[in-house]
Motif scaffolding. Sequence first.
Motif, PDB file in Angstrom:
ATOM      1  N   PHE A  99       3.176  29.829  31.752  1.00 27.05           N
ATOM      2  CA  PHE A  99       2.150  30.660  31.711  1.00 27.05           C
ATOM      3  C   PHE A  99       1.951  31.389  30.463  1.00 27.05           C
ATOM      4  O   PHE A  99       0.831  31.668  30.388  1.00 27.05           O
ATOM      5  CB  PHE A  99       2.461  31.641  32.891  1.00 27.05           C
ATOM      6  CG  PHE A  99       2.206  31.352  34.204  1.00 27.05           C
ATOM      7  CD1 PHE A  99       2.711  29.910  34.746  1.00 27.05           C
ATOM      8  CD2 PHE A  99       1.609  32.143  35.228  1.00 27.05           C
ATOM      9  CE1 PHE A  99       2.266  29.653  36.125  1.00 27.05           C
ATOM     10  CE2 PHE A  99       1.324  31.664  36.366  1.00 27.05           C
ATOM     11  CZ  PHE A  99       1.697  30.547  36.953  1.00 27.05           C
ATOM     12  N   SER A 100       3.123  31.769  29.970  1.00 30.83           N
ATOM     13  CA  SER A 100       3.095  32.426  28.765  1.00 30.83           C
ATOM     14  C   SER A 100       2.293  31.631  27.401  1.00 30.83           C
ATOM     15  O   SER A 100       1.291  32.194  26.790  1.00 30.83           O
ATOM     16  CB  SER A 100       4.203  32.891  28.041  1.00 30.83           C
ATOM     17  OG  SER A 100       4.078  33.324  26.641  1.00 30.83           O
ATOM     18  N   LYS A 101       2.417  30.193  27.532  1.00 28.59           N
ATOM     19  CA  LYS A 101       1.832  29.486  26.498  1.00 28.59           C
ATOM     20  C   LYS A 101       0.202  29.140  26.889  1.00 28.59           C
ATOM     21  O   LYS A 101      -0.554  29.083  26.040  1.00 28.59           O
ATOM     22  CB  LYS A 101       2.541  28.236  26.720  1.00 28.59           C
ATOM     23  CG  LYS A 101       1.878  27.084  25.612  1.00 28.59           C
ATOM     24  CD  LYS A 101       2.921  25.885  25.642  1.00 28.59           C
ATOM     25  CE  LYS A 101       2.166  24.867  24.839  1.00 28.59           C
ATOM     26  NZ  LYS A 101       2.201  23.365  25.066  1.00 28.59           N
ATOM     27  N   TRP A 102      -0.100  29.030  28.305  1.00 28.12           N
ATOM     28  CA  TRP A 102      -1.428  28.911  28.642  1.00 28.12           C
ATOM     29  C   TRP A 102      -2.293  29.873  28.703  1.00 28.12           C
ATOM     30  O   TRP A 102      -3.719  29.523  28.487  1.00 28.12           O
ATOM     31  CB  TRP A 102      -1.291  27.894  30.035  1.00 28.12           C
ATOM     32  CG  TRP A 102      -0.494  26.686  30.006  1.00 28.12           C
ATOM     33  CD1 TRP A 102      -0.279  25.952  29.023  1.00 28.12           C
ATOM     34  CD2 TRP A 102       0.249  26.251  31.156  1.00 28.12           C
ATOM     35  NE1 TRP A 102       0.466  24.945  29.015  1.00 28.12           N
ATOM     36  CE2 TRP A 102       0.730  24.797  30.486  1.00 28.12           C
ATOM     37  CE3 TRP A 102       0.096  26.634  32.357  1.00 28.12           C
ATOM     38  CZ2 TRP A 102       1.467  24.057  31.492  1.00 28.12           C
ATOM     39  CZ3 TRP A 102       0.887  25.464  33.253  1.00 28.12           C
ATOM     40  CH2 TRP A 102       1.529  24.492  32.767  1.00 28.12           C
ATOM     41  N   ILE A 103      -1.890  30.938  28.780  1.00 33.34           N
ATOM     42  CA  ILE A 103      -2.525  32.098  28.929  1.00 33.34           C
ATOM     43  C   ILE A 103      -2.743  32.827  27.530  1.00 33.34           C
ATOM     44  O   ILE A 103      -1.877  33.567  26.912  1.00 33.34           O
ATOM     45  CB  ILE A 103      -2.136  33.254  30.029  1.00 33.34           C
ATOM     46  CG1 ILE A 103      -2.015  32.460  31.257  1.00 33.34           C
ATOM     47  CG2 ILE A 103      -3.152  34.627  29.888  1.00 33.34           C
ATOM     48  CD1 ILE A 103      -1.369  33.459  32.417  1.00 33.34           C
ATOM     49  N   ARG A 104      -3.927  32.796  26.989  1.00 35.55           N
ATOM     50  CA  ARG A 104      -4.629  33.508  25.559  1.00 35.55           C
ATOM     51  C   ARG A 104      -5.282  34.599  25.873  1.00 35.55           C
ATOM     52  O   ARG A 104      -5.027  35.643  25.304  1.00 35.55           O
ATOM     53  CB  ARG A 104      -5.026  32.419  24.813  1.00 35.55           C
ATOM     54  CG  ARG A 104      -3.850  31.121  24.354  1.00 35.55           C
ATOM     55  CD  ARG A 104      -2.918  31.560  23.047  1.00 35.55           C
ATOM     56  NE  ARG A 104      -1.782  30.792  23.210  1.00 35.55           N
ATOM     57  CZ  ARG A 104      -0.608  31.462  23.169  1.00 35.55           C
ATOM     58  NH1 ARG A 104      -0.219  32.621  23.189  1.00 35.55           N
ATOM     59  NH2 ARG A 104       0.399  30.373  23.206  1.00 35.55           N
ATOM     60  N   GLY A 105      -6.383  34.421  26.336  1.00 38.89           N
ATOM     61  CA  GLY A 105      -7.476  35.533  26.406  1.00 38.89           C
ATOM     62  C   GLY A 105      -7.851  35.502  27.829  1.00 38.89           C
ATOM     63  O   GLY A 105      -7.457  34.760  28.699  1.00 38.89           O
ATOM     64  N   HIS A 106      -8.703  36.756  28.126  1.00 40.44           N
ATOM     65  CA  HIS A 106      -9.093  36.871  29.238  1.00 40.44           C
ATOM     66  C   HIS A 106      -9.839  35.599  29.967  1.00 40.44           C
ATOM     67  O   HIS A 106      -9.928  35.580  31.376  1.00 40.44           O
ATOM     68  CB  HIS A 106     -10.053  38.087  29.402  1.00 40.44           C
ATOM     69  CG  HIS A 106     -11.219  37.944  28.804  1.00 40.44           C
ATOM     70  ND1 HIS A 106     -12.446  37.542  29.261  1.00 40.44           N
ATOM     71  CD2 HIS A 106     -11.572  38.037  27.329  1.00 40.44           C
ATOM     72  CE1 HIS A 106     -13.348  37.474  28.227  1.00 40.44           C
ATOM     73  NE2 HIS A 106     -12.781  38.151  27.094  1.00 40.44           N
ATOM     74  N   ARG A 107     -10.424  34.677  29.219  1.00 40.66           N
ATOM     75  CA  ARG A 107     -11.016  33.533  30.063  1.00 40.66           C
ATOM     76  C   ARG A 107     -10.258  32.590  30.443  1.00 40.66           C
ATOM     77  O   ARG A 107     -10.542  31.773  31.169  1.00 40.66           O
ATOM     78  CB  ARG A 107     -11.896  32.944  28.970  1.00 40.66           C
ATOM     79  CG  ARG A 107     -13.275  33.747  28.784  1.00 40.66           C
ATOM     80  CD  ARG A 107     -14.342  33.146  27.690  1.00 40.66           C
ATOM     81  NE  ARG A 107     -15.078  33.933  27.140  1.00 40.66           N
ATOM     82  CZ  ARG A 107     -15.163  34.760  26.059  1.00 40.66           C
ATOM     83  NH1 ARG A 107     -13.889  34.613  25.572  1.00 40.66           N
ATOM     84  NH2 ARG A 107     -15.924  35.527  25.684  1.00 40.66           N
ATOM     85  N   ASP A 108      -8.895  32.787  30.198  1.00 39.80           N
ATOM     86  CA  ASP A 108      -7.696  31.871  30.863  1.00 39.80           C
ATOM     87  C   ASP A 108      -7.204  32.346  32.050  1.00 39.80           C
ATOM     88  O   ASP A 108      -6.451  31.759  32.794  1.00 39.80           O
ATOM     89  CB  ASP A 108      -6.585  31.728  29.776  1.00 39.80           C
ATOM     90  CG  ASP A 108      -6.881  31.164  28.495  1.00 39.80           C
ATOM     91  OD1 ASP A 108      -7.670  30.182  28.495  1.00 39.80           O
ATOM     92  OD2 ASP A 108      -6.290  31.736  27.412  1.00 39.80           O
ATOM     93  N   LEU A 109      -8.028  33.606  32.620  1.00 40.97           N
ATOM     94  CA  LEU A 109      -7.543  34.105  33.716  1.00 40.97           C
ATOM     95  C   LEU A 109      -8.590  34.245  34.828  1.00 40.97           C
ATOM     96  O   LEU A 109      -9.604  34.241  34.463  1.00 40.97           O
ATOM     97  CB  LEU A 109      -6.980  35.527  33.712  1.00 40.97           C
ATOM     98  CG  LEU A 109      -5.536  35.729  32.741  1.00 40.97           C
ATOM     99  CD1 LEU A 109      -5.548  37.265  32.376  1.00 40.97           C
ATOM    100  CD2 LEU A 109      -4.584  35.320  33.645  1.00 40.97           C
TER     101      LEU A 109
END
Length: 518
Positions: free
Chosen positions: A151-161
Amino acid sequence: MGGKDAMISKDAKSSNAATSSGAKGKKEVKKETGLGLSYKKDDNFGEWYSEVVVNGEMIEYYDISGCYILRPWAVSIWEIMHNFFDAEIKKMNIKNCYFPLFVSSTVLQKEKDHIEGFAPEVAWVTKSGESELEVPIAIRPTSETVMYPYFSKWIRGHRDLPLRLNQWCNVVRWEFSNPTPFIRSREFLWQEGHTAFATKEEADGEVLDILELYRRIYEEFLAVPVIKGKKSEHEKFAGGLYTTTVEAFVPNTGRGVQGATSHCLGQNFAKMFEINFENEKGERAMVWQNSWAYTTRTIGVMIMVHGDDKGLVLPPKVASLQVIVVPVPYKDADTKGIFDACASTVKSLNEAGFRAEADYRDNYSPGWKYSHWEMKGVPLRIEIGPKDLANNTVRAVRRDNSSKNDIPMADLVEQVKVMLDNIQQSLFDAAKQRRDTCIQTVYTWEEFAEALSKKKMILAPWCDEEEVEKDVKTRTKGEMGAAKSLCSPFEQPALPEGTLCFASGKPAKKWTYWGRSY
Ligand code: 87F
């Protein structure tokens, strides 16, 4: 429960169940068929349950304590619930994934606080063949620590959420207390959902959306009434912010059972695993997370609630076979005509979308077949004999209440639909009525102790203090196990000003259900 797991030899013996014995609570087994249960549900619930899961062909005992073979009859129920839940979460845009079964010890122990209390239950692989592994590898008991580094690797910006994942898998928890098929096993099947959001509001919303799906699994599919509510601070998942639950109740044992849980994890894991993102304002922010699961325990609850002295009772919505058609040929009767009528009955029902089959086996009598399919809990039996053939009718017999109904062939599909709907509804209504008569409201410790001794599910005003809950546990310790809080229902009755806590005498803050539990 009957403490009935230790030895395969003992389990295997009791599963045949055809012989009579002088053991407590045993009843005469039907001699004619050799079928039937040797224990009654109300006389010896533990032995009854052990026998019904085997004779109903749901499980087979295995030579490792706490592990059970799930036979097709059980897996088909799991699949029906799976299909419902999977379709619902897909509508919510939750995606399925699969993470490995094995966890390295560094990863497993990354979030120490949450794992601490659970450590004794973690199973480890220490060898391959004859050689010791350099470092032991754990088998997942749950997947927070497996998934969140990614999750830490894949979530970078608000668009990943939001990131919303689910996996269907097995988990292993090396339980030491009293293993019970479906209810407490060392390996079980579940779905585990793990999600991350930009805001707490979104996370809070999902917790309740998922909890509603769990309610529907119990109430609409398994016909088991549940209470939605929040776990106490003491009973919640320690790694999270708050835990919501659907609580069921088993009247025979007077025990509550946590049916499924939906947690808001808050930002604890986000801190630990550095799961953060750049928000719309360009600032770093931590995600809000949830996790939620239901397990094969659902099946055990359904068996305990609906089963009777003839065996399983399956609600039509989860029964892999909803209608069993039994030919009843007489010596001189038109056997071919009867068999043809059975075949066309099955065909019409299948075409109308019902799960129906005929039992044509010629090495068993109709009476034996009735008992066999009753043991397996098939909701509706259709008998076709010479008289039915002559009258162009079939005889339908309900599993839940044994009521018989002669249906004109012309109305078959329509009537079967009505009957199955009625069975589903009346199973729920009957279970709810039984559950409700077990609920008792109390205000004082004396009333509480009295109700507990009568195996009640107890609704009591509580001060909501953890120390008081611990004290309740200590004061109720005994052979039957201590009482604990089950949940504070979302639907709170009125709590008049000045109401005192049943256990501490301090001002009460909320109504909470208490009882012994699985
Ligand atoms: C046993 C051994 C190691 C429960 C365990 O409820 C760890 C654990 O973390 C553990 N038994 N738990 C809590 C599981 C929490 C949470 N996980 C995802 C759920 C829903 C699905």
